[in-house]
Design an enzyme around this catalytic site. Structure first.
Site, PDB file in Angstrom:
ATOM      1  CB  CYS A 229      42.955  42.565  42.241  1.00 30.98           C
ATOM      2  SG  CYS A 229      41.664  41.496  42.804  1.00 30.98           S
TER       3      CYS A 229
ATOM      4  CD  GLU B  89      39.570  33.162  45.635  1.00 32.98           C
ATOM      5  OE1 GLU B  89      39.893  34.251  45.148  1.00 32.98           O
ATOM      6  OE2 GLU B  89      39.614  32.924  46.858  1.00 32.98           O
TER       7      GLU B  89
ATOM      8  CG  ASN C 221      42.169  44.360  48.402  1.00 38.50           C
ATOM      9  OD1 ASN C 221      42.371  43.264  48.905  1.00 38.50           O
ATOM     10  ND2 ASN C 221      41.841  44.510  47.140  1.00 38.50           N
TER      11      ASN C 221
ATOM     12  CD  GLU D  78      41.704  34.665  41.880  1.00 41.02           C
ATOM     13  OE1 GLU D  78      41.966  35.606  41.105  1.00 41.02           O
ATOM     14  OE2 GLU D  78      41.173  33.614  41.495  1.00 41.02           O
TER      15      GLU D  78
HETATM   16  C1  UN1 Z   1      35.299  42.949  43.851  1.00 48.12           C
HETATM   17  O1  UN1 Z   1      35.701  43.704  42.964  1.00 48.12           O
HETATM   18  O2  UN1 Z   1      34.120  42.953  44.220  1.00 48.12           O
HETATM   19  O3  UN1 Z   1      41.541  41.646  45.897  1.00 48.12           O
HETATM   20  C2  UN1 Z   1      36.139  41.947  44.506  1.00 48.12           C
HETATM   21  C3  UN1 Z   1      40.650  42.004  45.130  1.00 48.12           C
HETATM   22  C4  UN1 Z   1      39.760  40.935  44.560  1.00 48.12           C
HETATM   23  C5  UN1 Z   1      38.363  41.070  44.993  1.00 48.12           C
HETATM   24  C6  UN1 Z   1      37.598  42.062  44.211  1.00 48.12           C
HETATM   25  N1  UN1 Z   1      40.274  39.646  44.935  1.00 48.12           N
HETATM   26  O4  UN1 Z   1      40.497  43.177  44.867  1.00 48.12           O
END
Ligand code: UN1
Length: 478
Positions: A281, A459, A149, A247
């Site tokens: 996420c 992170e 993503n 994550e």
């Molecule tokens: C964001 O919302 O700017 O996989 C980053 C994901 C997260 C990153 C989101 N690790 O959606």
């Protein structure tokens, strides 16, 4: 003939089998043929990273700075082209694709600077005449496994700190989006990395990912993706006593209180829940709204949803691109059905949209009359689906916000300093947003969550050093 892109192993581009990279906005469009690594390729990459580890770990900070700096510059110079490639392979809009590319450049820029700022501590021992030095050393070989993503930003925020702190890398991008991954590896390779320092192994999780998990020569694994795979990374890592950083999912609440600025709250919900096709996420999939503003909020959000344009990710004026692939679309639609069976009201969308090209288009789905125990409010859907839960007051809204097995991001829209402060202190999420969307984070500050969302050190930003280095404490009597 379709162009072919190979894996990078020990400084050499090689691949025998390939897989087509398909555009989710138009499944007739093949972006390229990308190398599909075998287990033997993965093992060769791991061996190369191991062999390069000693020298790179002792390389000068100026050399690391220069590579990261060059990569940052080239990514920025090519932002339109790389952003378009990203949109074409992942399906987020062109503006989002370019924005993410700029973010990747900023991450390399940040860690180029960090390479020059490595520091330790000198502390007197409790024993007179003895000095104590505390320094940070590389961990060794880092395995990097990234999701589809954020095809350029997530690889950037794992690769940049890994290299900055002197680690070598085996990088496995998501099978669905090899294009952006290949592009940044090519950039870093040409920027002057010695052979074996950064290895790219595109391919299947069950082959390449598994070989990485099973290898005793990988000293740390950083992973972003599903909870299920995260648990496998954890179990395999414990077996090898290696560091790991996970994550995973989110079921992020956006609380909207009676005193919120309505337009801003609706904007936060629209952006947080549905932009990037809800495939983040950090997406706001639970909209927890207090009674006094509930009906106005829902009416205005539906009005705004009615104005959104869904179409080809690179199309002009498009707000929401396609879902990434057929299986994700099936999952999203199955949750739309589940929500209706559970008794929630489908207040907007949730259906397949046809466009001029064959793609995975879906109208964003908004449910109302949800209760927090419904599956659509507890399980991560990872698509453009959100549910509104009505709360009697702030206290109930806070309790509902925290009532989830996840804890990545949580937002509140309110004009009350007292409530905002209380929420910041009492939310169980790792990231709290006041009057800004739950998704869309800065590149220079820590990123991560609590409970089922994350495991291990944060992170990004300076906190990244916790994962990508090992601390050494040296005592000297002199
Ligand atoms: C964001 O919302 O700017 O996989 C980053 C994901 C997260 C990153 C989101 N690790 O959606």
């Amino acid at each position: 003939m379709t162009e072919q892109f190979k894996n990078l192993i020990n400084g050499e581009w090689k691949a025998e089998t390939f897989k087509a990279n398909i555009n989710p906005s138009d499944t007739n469009d093949v972006i390229g043929e990308y190398g599909h690594a075998t287990e033997a390729d993965a093992l060769e990459a791991i061996a190369a990273a191991k062999a390069a580890s000693e020298d790179w770990g002792k390389s000068g900070i100026l050399q690391r700075h220069a590579v990261l700096r060059k990569a940052a510059d080239e990514i920025l110079e090519r932002k339109e082209e790389l952003g378009a490639l990203l949109s074409r392979e992942e399906g987020k809009t062109l503006a989002e694709g370019i924005g993410e590319t700029i973010r990747a450049s900023q991450v390399f820029d940040f860690f180029a600077g960090e390479a020059l700022r490595l520091a330790g501590d000198t502390i007197p021992s409790v024993r007179p005449g003895i000095g104590v030095e505390i320094t940070r050393e590389p961990v060794g070989v880092v395995g990097i496994i990234t999701p589809w993503n954020f095809p350029i930003a997530i690889p950037a925020w794992k690769i940049a700190p890994a290299l900055c702190y002197g680690n070598t890398v085996v990088f496995k991008p998501a099978d669905l989006v090899p294009g952006s991954a290949w592009a940044i590896v090519d950039i870093l390779h040409r920027a002057g990395l010695p052979d074996g320092v950064l290895n790219l192994v595109m391919g299947k999780g069950s082959v390449v990912g598994q070989a990485m998990l099973d290898s005793p020569d990988i000293n740390a694994i950083t992973f972003t993706g599903s909870v299920g795979t995260g648990q496998r990374v954890a179990a395999a890592s414990v077996k090898h006593m290696r560091k790991f950083q996970l994550e995973m999912g989110g079921k992020n609440p956006l609380v909207v209180l009676d005193d919120a600025d309505l337009e801003n709250a609706v904007e936060c919900a629209l952006n947080g829940a549905f932009y990037s096709t809800g495939q983040r996420c950090t997406a706001s999939s639970r909209l927890i709204v207090t009674e006094g503003i509930h009906d106005r909020f829902v009416a205005r959000l539906i009005e705004r949803l009615g104005e959104t344009s869904i179409g080809d990710a690179r199309g002009e004026g498009v707000h929401i691109g396609p879902v990434v692939d057929q299986s994700q679309l099936d999952q999203d639609l199955s949750y739309v059905a589940i929500g209706q069976e559970e008794g929630a009201t489908l207040a907007f969308g949730g259906d397949v949209v046809s466009a001029n090209t064959p793609g995975f288009y879906m109208r964003p789905a908004l449910f109302t009359d949800c209760t927090n125990d419904m599956r659509i409010c507890q399980e991560e859907i990872f698509g453009p689906v959100a549910g509104v839960i009505k709360a009697k007051d702030y206290d109930e809204a806070l309790a509902l916000a925290n009532d989830t097995e996840f804890g990545l991001s949580a937002g509140i829209c309110t004009e009350s300093l007292k409530r905002a402060t209380h929420f910041k202190r009492n939310s169980k999420a790792g990231m709290v947003m006041v009057n800004v969307p739950t998704a869309g984070v800065d590149f220079h500050v820590p990123f991560g969550g609590s409970k089922g969302s994350s495991f291990g050190p944060r992170e990004q930003g300076r906190y990244a050093a916790e994962f990508f280095t090992t601390v050494k404490t040296a005592y000297t009597a002199a």
